[in-house]
Write a protein that holds these residues in place. Sequence first.
Motif, short mmCIF file in Angstrom:
data_model
loop_
_atom_site.label_atom_id
_atom_site.label_comp_id
_atom_site.label_asym_id
_atom_site.label_seq_id
_atom_site.Cartn_x
_atom_site.Cartn_y
_atom_site.Cartn_z
N SER A 235 0.85 -1.19 0.00
CA SER A 235 0.00 0.00 0.00
C SER A 235 0.89 1.24 0.00
O SER A 235 1.22 1.78 1.06
CB SER A 235 -0.89 0.01 1.24
N PRO A 236 1.30 1.70 -1.17
CA PRO A 236 2.20 2.86 -1.21
C PRO A 236 1.62 4.10 -0.53
O PRO A 236 2.37 4.95 -0.06
CB PRO A 236 2.44 3.09 -2.71
N ALA A 237 0.29 4.19 -0.43
CA ALA A 237 -0.32 5.31 0.28
C ALA A 237 0.04 5.30 1.76
O ALA A 237 -0.14 6.32 2.44
CB ALA A 237 -1.83 5.29 0.11
N ARG A 238 0.51 4.16 2.27
CA ARG A 238 0.89 4.05 3.67
C ARG A 238 2.36 4.38 3.91
O ARG A 238 2.85 4.27 5.05
CB ARG A 238 0.60 2.64 4.17
N ALA A 239 3.11 4.77 2.86
CA ALA A 239 4.50 5.16 3.03
C ALA A 239 4.60 6.39 3.92
O ALA A 239 3.73 7.28 3.86
CB ALA A 239 5.14 5.43 1.68
N ALA A 240 5.64 6.46 4.72
CA ALA A 240 5.79 7.60 5.63
C ALA A 240 5.92 8.91 4.88
O ALA A 240 5.46 9.96 5.34
CB ALA A 240 7.01 7.38 6.53
N SER A 241 6.56 8.87 3.71
CA SER A 241 6.74 10.08 2.90
C SER A 241 6.72 9.69 1.43
O SER A 241 7.23 8.64 1.05
CB SER A 241 8.07 10.76 3.24
N LEU A 242 6.13 10.55 0.61
CA LEU A 242 6.16 10.38 -0.85
C LEU A 242 7.11 11.39 -1.49
O LEU A 242 7.32 11.35 -2.71
CB LEU A 242 4.75 10.56 -1.44
N ALA A 243 7.67 12.28 -0.71
CA ALA A 243 8.54 13.34 -1.23
C ALA A 243 9.73 12.72 -1.95
O ALA A 243 10.29 11.71 -1.52
CB ALA A 243 9.02 14.23 -0.10
N GLY A 244 10.12 13.34 -3.06
CA GLY A 244 11.30 12.91 -3.78
C GLY A 244 11.05 11.80 -4.77
O GLY A 244 11.98 11.39 -5.48
N THR A 245 9.83 11.30 -4.86
CA THR A 245 9.54 10.30 -5.89
C THR A 245 9.43 10.98 -7.25
O THR A 245 9.35 12.20 -7.35
CB THR A 245 8.24 9.53 -5.57
N ALA A 246 9.43 10.17 -8.30
CA ALA A 246 9.38 10.72 -9.66
C ALA A 246 8.10 11.50 -9.89
O ALA A 246 7.06 11.20 -9.29
CB ALA A 246 9.48 9.58 -10.67
N PRO A 247 8.15 12.51 -10.75
CA PRO A 247 6.90 13.16 -11.17
C PRO A 247 5.86 12.12 -11.58
O PRO A 247 6.21 11.06 -12.10
CB PRO A 247 7.35 14.02 -12.36
N ALA A 248 4.60 12.44 -11.34
CA ALA A 248 3.55 11.45 -11.50
C ALA A 248 2.47 11.91 -12.47
O ALA A 248 2.11 13.09 -12.50
CB ALA A 248 2.90 11.14 -10.15
N LEU A 249 1.98 10.95 -13.24
CA LEU A 249 0.75 11.10 -14.01
C LEU A 249 -0.24 10.12 -13.40
O LEU A 249 0.02 8.92 -13.35
CB LEU A 249 0.98 10.77 -15.49
N VAL A 250 -1.37 10.64 -12.90
CA VAL A 250 -2.35 9.80 -12.21
C VAL A 250 -3.69 9.93 -12.93
O VAL A 250 -4.25 11.02 -13.04
CB VAL A 250 -2.50 10.21 -10.73
N LEU A 251 -4.20 8.80 -13.41
CA LEU A 251 -5.51 8.73 -14.06
C LEU A 251 -6.52 8.14 -13.09
O LEU A 251 -6.27 7.10 -12.48
CB LEU A 251 -5.43 7.86 -15.31
N THR A 252 -7.67 8.81 -12.96
CA THR A 252 -8.76 8.27 -12.15
C THR A 252 -10.07 8.34 -12.95
O THR A 252 -10.22 9.17 -13.85
CB THR A 252 -8.93 9.06 -10.84
N CYS A 253 -10.99 7.44 -12.60
CA CYS A 253 -12.29 7.35 -13.27
C CYS A 253 -13.40 7.41 -12.23
O CYS A 253 -13.32 6.74 -11.20
CB CYS A 253 -12.39 6.06 -14.08
N GLY A 254 -14.44 8.17 -12.53
CA GLY A 254 -15.49 8.42 -11.56
C GLY A 254 -16.28 7.20 -11.14
O GLY A 254 -16.82 7.16 -10.03
N HIS A 255 -16.39 6.19 -12.01
CA HIS A 255 -17.16 4.99 -11.69
C HIS A 255 -16.26 3.82 -11.29
O HIS A 255 -16.63 2.65 -11.47
CB HIS A 255 -18.04 4.61 -12.89
N ASP A 256 -15.12 4.14 -10.74
CA ASP A 256 -14.12 3.15 -10.31
C ASP A 256 -14.05 3.18 -8.79
O ASP A 256 -13.90 4.25 -8.19
CB ASP A 256 -12.77 3.52 -10.93
N LEU A 257 -14.10 2.02 -8.16
CA LEU A 257 -14.03 2.02 -6.69
C LEU A 257 -12.67 2.46 -6.18
O LEU A 257 -12.53 2.83 -5.00
CB LEU A 257 -14.41 0.65 -6.14
N LEU A 258 -11.64 2.46 -7.04
CA LEU A 258 -10.31 2.92 -6.64
C LEU A 258 -10.15 4.42 -6.79
O LEU A 258 -9.09 4.97 -6.48
CB LEU A 258 -9.23 2.21 -7.46
#
Length: 324
Positions: A235-258
């Motif tokens: 669960s990467p969301a549980r990492a103590a810090s996300l700082a310093g990771t690579a730039p991110a492209l995040v796709l989300t969909c409204g009818h997705d439980l995630l």
Amino acid sequence: MPALHPDVQALLVMLRAADAQPLESLPPEAARRSYLAGRRALQPPPDEVAQIRDLAAPSPAGPVPLRLYRGEGPAPEDRLPCLVYLHGGGWVLGNIDSHDWVCRRLANLTRACVISVDYRLAPEHPFPAAVEDAAAALAFVAERAEGLGVDETRLAVGGDSAGGNLAAVLALMGRDGTLPQTALQVLLYPAVDLTQTSEGYERIVAGQPLTASTMRYFVDHYVPQARDRTDWRASPARAASLAGTAPALVLTCGHDLLCEEARAYAHRLEREGVPVTALHLSDQTHGILTMSRLVRTSATILSFVAENLRERWSLGAEGGRGGR
């Protein structure tokens, strides 16, 4: 609930008419056959690419199968930027073939190299086997870059759903120096918190390709020990810090439980100083990139992903990195 895109409405009607057994009602081998047959039926004919090579990355658990796609356009001798791609399928389903269309299209759109990873699947190989294979693959690509025709200063990592989870973990490992730092992490409707506590688990219980019961089936197989679900490698969301990771492209969909957990992850990346491009499609659902025969938006999304990759790669290795 937001409105549905007409293509997604047609997809859901088709899925209901097929009256197929829910994946979670099947043993893993049967679920894999059903999933792969569905991907083949829902994807258009594959693009021609300049080159395909089947490879293997060494790892302590044995060779990890890879498939290299070289997009059309560049000269054969050019060393190309490379996206290491992790397929979706809940860590239980999917393989190189299920995402062949996606990887071919991205290779051609980026005019670069895509290397798809056939990591071990649960329940035969539970957590952290998929993470170990994904890490071995990225390390192999960086170490053997010259022989692969790859520019090791312009790497990216990405994936959809479970593959997005693995890509986020590799980005954290790159930040920590365990793996090469990459220019971009491409997280396509990713699962980032396997404690299954987000609003989506109450909101999406039926009528979509991925429901709460399907996701619980996947997580129970992948991380059978509940105590391991808070490990940042699961669960990467549980990492103590996300700082310093690579730039991110995040796709989300409204009818997705995630959707909620992935949007929260994008917001947290941004708060912790990571450059983020967040694309939210309120009228789309989970898994559309492998349903592109019916959902035309899939091709548009891949074009958007490709342009983001090309932009980040054009910045060079140092320009593509987030601050520490």
